[in-house]
Design an enzyme around this catalytic site. Structure first.
Site, PDB file in Angstrom:
ATOM      1  CG  LEU A  11      -2.522  -0.601   1.007  1.00 18.92           C
ATOM      2  CD1 LEU A  11      -3.323  -0.053   2.251  1.00 18.92           C
ATOM      3  CD2 LEU A  11      -2.960  -0.507  -0.172  1.00 18.92           C
ATOM      4  CG  ASN A 103      -7.311  -4.258   7.882  1.00 15.93           C
ATOM      5  OD1 ASN A 103      -8.462  -3.903   8.141  1.00 15.93           O
ATOM      6  ND2 ASN A 103      -7.428  -5.722   7.342  1.00 15.93           N
ATOM      7  CE  LYS A 182     -11.140  -3.507   4.949  1.00 15.99           C
ATOM      8  NZ  LYS A 182      -9.964  -3.841   5.299  1.00 15.99           N
ATOM      9  CG  ASN A 186     -11.252  -7.662   7.632  1.00 21.34           C
ATOM     10  OD1 ASN A 186     -10.609  -6.611   8.110  1.00 21.34           O
ATOM     11  ND2 ASN A 186     -11.875  -8.082   6.531  1.00 21.34           N
ATOM     12  CG  ASN A 190     -10.033 -11.923   6.722  1.00 27.59           C
ATOM     13  OD1 ASN A 190     -11.326 -11.936   6.107  1.00 27.59           O
ATOM     14  ND2 ASN A 190      -9.286 -11.011   6.763  1.00 27.59           N
ATOM     15  CB  SER A 250      -5.864 -10.023   3.584  1.00 31.61           C
ATOM     16  OG  SER A 250      -6.719  -9.845   4.635  1.00 31.61           O
TER      17      SER A 250
HETATM   18  P1  NAD Z   1       3.370  -4.800   3.403  1.00 30.93           P
HETATM   19  O1  NAD Z   1       3.788  -5.925   4.397  1.00 30.93           O
HETATM   20  O2  NAD Z   1       3.421  -5.037   2.044  1.00 30.93           O
HETATM   21  O3  NAD Z   1       4.158  -3.585   3.701  1.00 30.93           O
HETATM   22  C1  NAD Z   1       4.675  -3.144   4.787  1.00 30.93           C
HETATM   23  C2  NAD Z   1       5.831  -2.303   4.789  1.00 30.93           C
HETATM   24  O4  NAD Z   1       6.329  -1.834   6.017  1.00 30.93           O
HETATM   25  C3  NAD Z   1       6.914  -3.337   4.480  1.00 30.93           C
HETATM   26  O5  NAD Z   1       7.947  -2.752   3.109  1.00 30.93           O
HETATM   27  C4  NAD Z   1       8.086  -3.202   5.618  1.00 30.93           C
HETATM   28  O6  NAD Z   1       9.501  -3.608   5.531  1.00 30.93           O
HETATM   29  C5  NAD Z   1       7.719  -1.907   6.012  1.00 30.93           C
HETATM   30  N1  NAD Z   1       8.357  -1.472   7.372  1.00 30.93           N
HETATM   31  C6  NAD Z   1       8.144  -2.436   8.581  1.00 30.93           C
HETATM   32  N2  NAD Z   1       8.711  -1.527   9.545  1.00 30.93           N
HETATM   33  C7  NAD Z   1       9.276  -0.761   9.091  1.00 30.93           C
HETATM   34  C8  NAD Z   1      10.148   0.191   9.609  1.00 30.93           C
HETATM   35  N3  NAD Z   1      10.431   0.180  10.903  1.00 30.93           N
HETATM   36  N4  NAD Z   1      10.596   1.283   8.671  1.00 30.93           N
HETATM   37  C9  NAD Z   1      10.425   1.351   7.503  1.00 30.93           C
HETATM   38  N5  NAD Z   1       9.459   0.424   6.899  1.00 30.93           N
HETATM   39  C10 NAD Z   1       8.960  -0.642   7.711  1.00 30.93           C
HETATM   40  O7  NAD Z   1       1.827  -4.718   3.981  1.00 30.93           O
HETATM   41  P2  NAD Z   1       0.743  -3.931   3.195  1.00 30.93           P
HETATM   42  O8  NAD Z   1       0.085  -5.077   2.616  1.00 30.93           O
HETATM   43  O9  NAD Z   1       1.298  -2.621   2.462  1.00 30.93           O
HETATM   44  O10 NAD Z   1      -0.289  -3.561   4.307  1.00 30.93           O
HETATM   45  C11 NAD Z   1      -0.087  -2.243   5.245  1.00 30.93           C
HETATM   46  C12 NAD Z   1      -1.362  -2.066   5.994  1.00 30.93           C
HETATM   47  O11 NAD Z   1      -2.329  -1.786   5.190  1.00 30.93           O
HETATM   48  C13 NAD Z   1      -1.578  -3.302   6.886  1.00 30.93           C
HETATM   49  O12 NAD Z   1      -2.232  -2.961   7.946  1.00 30.93           O
HETATM   50  C14 NAD Z   1      -2.569  -4.029   5.961  1.00 30.93           C
HETATM   51  O13 NAD Z   1      -3.675  -4.711   6.647  1.00 30.93           O
HETATM   52  C15 NAD Z   1      -3.301  -2.493   5.394  1.00 30.93           C
HETATM   53  N6  NAD Z   1      -4.085  -3.093   4.201  1.00 30.93           N
HETATM   54  C16 NAD Z   1      -3.185  -3.451   3.083  1.00 30.93           C
HETATM   55  C17 NAD Z   1      -3.905  -3.578   1.765  1.00 30.93           C
HETATM   56  C18 NAD Z   1      -3.325  -4.245   0.617  1.00 30.93           C
HETATM   57  O14 NAD Z   1      -4.164  -4.644  -0.374  1.00 30.93           O
HETATM   58  N7  NAD Z   1      -2.134  -4.659   0.678  1.00 30.93           N
HETATM   59  C19 NAD Z   1      -5.514  -3.333   1.786  1.00 30.93           C
HETATM   60  C20 NAD Z   1      -6.161  -2.791   2.809  1.00 30.93           C
HETATM   61  C21 NAD Z   1      -5.255  -2.529   3.937  1.00 30.93           C
HETATM   62  O1  KPL Z   2     -10.945  -7.312   3.612  1.00 37.09           O
HETATM   63  C1  KPL Z   2     -10.988  -8.429   3.555  1.00 37.09           C
HETATM   64  C2  KPL Z   2      -9.723  -9.202   3.375  1.00 37.09           C
HETATM   65  O2  KPL Z   2      -9.413 -10.274   2.803  1.00 37.09           O
HETATM   66  O3  KPL Z   2      -9.001  -8.832   4.278  1.00 37.09           O
HETATM   67  C3  KPL Z   2     -12.248  -9.120   3.037  1.00 37.09           C
HETATM   68  C4  KPL Z   2     -12.099  -9.376   1.399  1.00 37.09           C
HETATM   69  C5  KPL Z   2     -13.529  -8.226   3.289  1.00 37.09           C
HETATM   70  C6  KPL Z   2     -12.570 -10.357   3.691  1.00 37.09           C
HETATM   71  O4  KPL Z   2     -12.649 -10.255   5.041  1.00 37.09           O
END
Ligand code: NAD
Ligand code: KPL
Length: 303
Positions: A11, A103, A182, A186, A190, A250
Site C-alpha cells: 500500500l 487494518n 470492517k 474481517n 478471514n 488477506s
Molecule cells: P506490506 O507488508 O506489503 O508493507 C509494509 C512495509 O512496511 C514493508 O515494506 C516493511 O518492510 C515496512 N516496514 C516495517 N517496519 C518498518 C520500519 N521500521 N521502517 C520502515 N519500513 C518498515 O503491507 P501492506 O500490504 O502494504 O499493508 C500495510 C497495512 O495496510 C496493513 O495494516 C494492511 O492490513 C493494510 N491494508 C493492506 C491492503 C493491501 O491490499 N495490501 C489493503 C487494505 C489494507
Molecule cells: O478485507 C478482506 C480481507 O480479505 O482482508 C475481505 C475481502 C473483506 C474479507 O474479509
C-alpha cells in the site's frame, strides 16, 4: 510540503507512486541501510496497473535522516507501525499529521495516545495491492479510502492532492464506525477461510457458524457504542462473501505465504474489547483460540 511514506510495501508503494506520478513531492522511508542500497541500485519503484507499467524514481531515505516530517503516511503492518514511528519520532514537526493505514483496531489508538501533538488521521482502505518483487507493486483491486479523525474535525485542505493523484477518498465524520465495521467483517470471514482452508465463497457452506459469529460481533459493536456499525452485519458479511467469492482473504494469503498475520488487531482486539466490557463472546474466543493454535502449528507468531 513533502509527503513522507513510512513503509514501502504494497500500500505504501501504491500511494507513493500515485503521488509521485501527479508531481506531488513525496519521499519514502525504508527500514534498513540494506533496503535503501537495494532501492538505490534499482533506482525506482515499479507500479503495474491495468496491464500498464510505470517507473517512479522517488527519493528515499532512512528513518534517521534529519529533515523534519510534516505529513507522514504510515503504511507498515499494524504490529510494526508504532515501533517504526518511534525510530523517526525526533523528526516529527510539532503540528505534524500522521495518516494511519493499518487494518483492524488498536494500533491507531496507541499511536494517537503516544504522540498527542500530532494530528492522527485514521484510514480504512478497501483498495488492494500486492508486491511482486521488492520494488514492484501491483494494483490489484479498486476500492475506496475512508479518512477521518477519531475525534471528528474538519477535512484537511490537502485532500485535493489525493484528487490530483487519483487516490479515491472520502472524508468520514465517523471513522471509528467504519473501522469497527470492517473489523467485524474481517473477524467473521478471514479466520474461517484459514481454518476451513478455502476461498471466501466457500464459506457459504458454513452459514450457521457465520450467523453465530455475526450475532456476537453485533452485540460487541453495540456494547462498544457502535450500534450503527452493527446494523445488518450478517447481510453485509454474506454480500462481501458473494462479491469476493473467488478470492482468498488477506489472512489466508498471509498464512499460506508464511507471513505474520494481524490477528491481534482483528480477532484479538474484538476479544479484548469484549473482556474489558464484561461481555461474554464464547464463539469469538473459541475462534481466536483455534486460529492461534493453527498459527502455532504452522510455525507462525500467534500475536
Ligand atoms: P506490506 O507488508 O506489503 O508493507 C509494509 C512495509 O512496511 C514493508 O515494506 C516493511 O518492510 C515496512 N516496514 C516495517 N517496519 C518498518 C520500519 N521500521 N521502517 C520502515 N519500513 C518498515 O503491507 P501492506 O500490504 O502494504 O499493508 C500495510 C497495512 O495496510 C496493513 O495494516 C494492511 O492490513 C493494510 N491494508 C493492506 C491492503 C493491501 O491490499 N495490501 C489493503 C487494505 C489494507
Ligand atoms: O478485507 C478482506 C480481507 O480479505 O482482508 C475481505 C475481502 C473483506 C474479507 O474479509
Amino acid at each position: 510540503m513533502s509527503w513522507h511514506v513510512l513503509g514501502a510495501g504494497a500500500l505504501g508503494s501504491l500511494w507513493a507512486t500515485r503521488l509521485h506520478r501527479a508531481g506531488i513531492p513525496v519521499r519514502i522511508i525504508l527500514r534498513s541501510a540494506q533496503r535503501l542500497a537495494d532501492y538505490q541500485r534499482a533506482g525506482r519503484l515499479t507500479l503495474s496497473e491495468a496491464g500498464r507499467t510505470s517507473l517512479h524514481a522517488i527519493p528515499a531515505e532512512l528513518p534517521d535522516a534529519t529533515t523534519p516530517i510534516q505529513r507522514l503516511l504510515v503504511a507498515c503492518k499494524a504490529y510494526d507501525a508504532e515501533a517504526a514511528i518511534t525510530q523517526l519520532a525526533p523528526r516529527l514537526a510539532p503540528d505534524c499529521e500522521m495518516l494511519l493505514l493499518q487494518n483492524g483496531l488498536g494500533s491507531q489508538q496507541s499511536i494517537a495516545d503516544r504522540w498527542p501533538q500530532a494530528r492522527c488521521i485514521f484510514v480504512s482502505s478497501t483498495e488492494g495491492a500486492y508486491r511482486d518483487g521488492s520494488m514492484h507493486v501491483v494494483f490489484a483491486g479498486h476500492g475506496q479510502n475512508w479518512l477521518g479523525a477519531p475525534d471528528g474535525g474538519e477535512a484537511p485542505v490537502w485532500l485535493d492532492e489525493l484528487d490530483r493523484a487519483g487516490i479515491p477518498h472520502s472524508w468520514s465524520s465517523d471513522i471509528l464506525a467504519r473501522l469497527w465495521r470492517k473489523l467485524a467483517l474481517n473477524c467473521a470471514i478471514n479466520p474461517l477461510t484459514v481454518l476451513h482452508d478455502c476461498r471466501n465463497g466457500e464459506l457459504l457452506h458454513y452459514r450457521e457458524q457465520l450467523s453465530e459469529l455475526c450475532e456476537e460481533l453485533s452485540e460487541l459493536l453495540g456494547a462498544c457504542g457502535q450500534a450503527a456499525a452493527a446494523e445488518e452485519l450478517e447481510r453485509d458479511v454474506l454480500r462481501v462473501i458473494e462479491a469476493t467469492a473467488a478470492n482468498y482473504s488477506s489472512m489466508y494469503q498471509d498464512v499460506r505465504l508464511g507471513r505474520r498475520t494481524e490477528i491481534t488487531y482483528l480477532l484479538g482486539h474484538a476479544c479484548r474489547s469484549a473482556d474489558s466490557l464484561g461481555l461474554a463472546v464464547p464463539r469469538l474466543h473459541a475462534l481466536h483460540r483455534r486460529l492461534r493454535e493453527h498459527l502455532r502449528q504452522h510455525g507462525l507468531p500467534t500475536d
